[in-house]
Design an enzyme around this catalytic site. Structure first.
Site, PDB file in Angstrom:
ATOM      1  N   ASP A 158       0.098   5.135   1.020  1.00 54.52           N
ATOM      2  CA  ASP A 158      -0.009   6.025   2.176  1.00 54.52           C
ATOM      3  C   ASP A 158      -0.051   5.225   3.478  1.00 54.52           C
ATOM      4  O   ASP A 158      -0.912   4.362   3.661  1.00 54.52           O
ATOM      5  CB  ASP A 158      -1.278   6.881   2.072  1.00 54.52           C
ATOM      6  N   ASP A 204       0.869  -1.165   0.000  1.00 52.90           N
ATOM      7  CA  ASP A 204       0.000   0.000   0.000  1.00 52.90           C
ATOM      8  C   ASP A 204       0.918   1.232   0.000  1.00 52.90           C
ATOM      9  O   ASP A 204       2.098   1.128   0.372  1.00 52.90           O
ATOM     10  CB  ASP A 204      -0.897  -0.030   1.240  1.00 52.90           C
TER      11      ASP A 204
END
Length: 226
Positions: A14, A12
């Site tokens: 952020d 992922d």
């Protein structure tokens, strides 16, 4: 039968690969100042970043999504955020230890990539501002269904020519773990990310939980059977 080595590690963006929260803190509190409202506590904003622009507007201005004002505020936030994502302006950076981890993956000939729910417009601007080149980047623009659906992870594996069952997904949100499990990947919870205090990550049922990026390489070695 020996366990076959995993061939890809997907992240992922952020709150997992990169600490991007300070840019959101800057934008949200600048907006509040312009609307004669006091700044919000930085930690409250950081904990909301992974939930997206709508959640940030709910936190900073209004819970009511039904009116035009909500959409206007949301678009203003996104426009300001895009302006923030410029070289010399953005404060986003890799979490400490991530660059070393990526070097280790490369040294062991393990593919890596980014799978995010952040739209391509902002992801591309961020990566260009920081001069980051990832082997593969999958955003909502590239798929019909976003995380927690596994489609983005399947597409990333397809582009990397890796088998999902021989890959790992690392994320800091329950939807990341759900997406990884749905894709039959091993999953790792990034506990250093933007996780709300009330969240019990043990309930996410990831294959492993890492407190910091420095813990990630030993965990990946165990899952990769290196």
């Amino acid at each position: 039968m020996p366990i076959s080595p995993q061939r890809a590690v997907l992240f992922d963006l952020d709150g997992t690969l990169m600490d991007t929260a300070d840019d959101f803190v800057t934008v949200v509190n600048a907006m509040r100042l312009d609307y004669q409202q006091p700044p919000l506590d930085e930690q409250r904003i950081r904990a909301t970043v992974s939930d997206g622009a709508r959640a940030l507007i709910k936190l900073a201005f209004t819970e009511d999504e039904s009116g035009d004002e909500f959409q206007r505020l949301r678009q203003e936030l996104l426009d300001r955020y895009l302006e923030q994502l410029k070289p010399g302006i953005t404060t986003s950076t890799y979490f400490s230890g991530i660059e070393i981890l990526l070097s280790l993956l490369q040294a062991h000939q393990i593919q890596w990539g980014i799978v995010t729910n952040k739209p391509w417009l902002y992801t591309d601007a961020l990566l260009k501002a920081l001069n980051i080149s990832a082997p593969v980047v999958i955003c909502p623009d590239h798929v019909s269904q976003t995380k927690p659906h596994p489609e983005p992870l399947f597409l990333a594996c397809e582009k990397l020519r890796c088998i999902p069952e021989e890959s790992i997904y690392v994320g800091d949100h329950i939807r990341d773990i759900e997406a990884g499990r749905a894709a039959n990947m091993a999953t790792v919870t990034a506990k250093w990310g933007y996780i709300k205090k009330e969240e019990n990550v043990n309930l996410w049922e990831a294959d492993a939980i890492c407190e910091s990026p420095q813990d990630l390489w030993p965990t990946l070695q165990a899952l990769l059977t290196l």
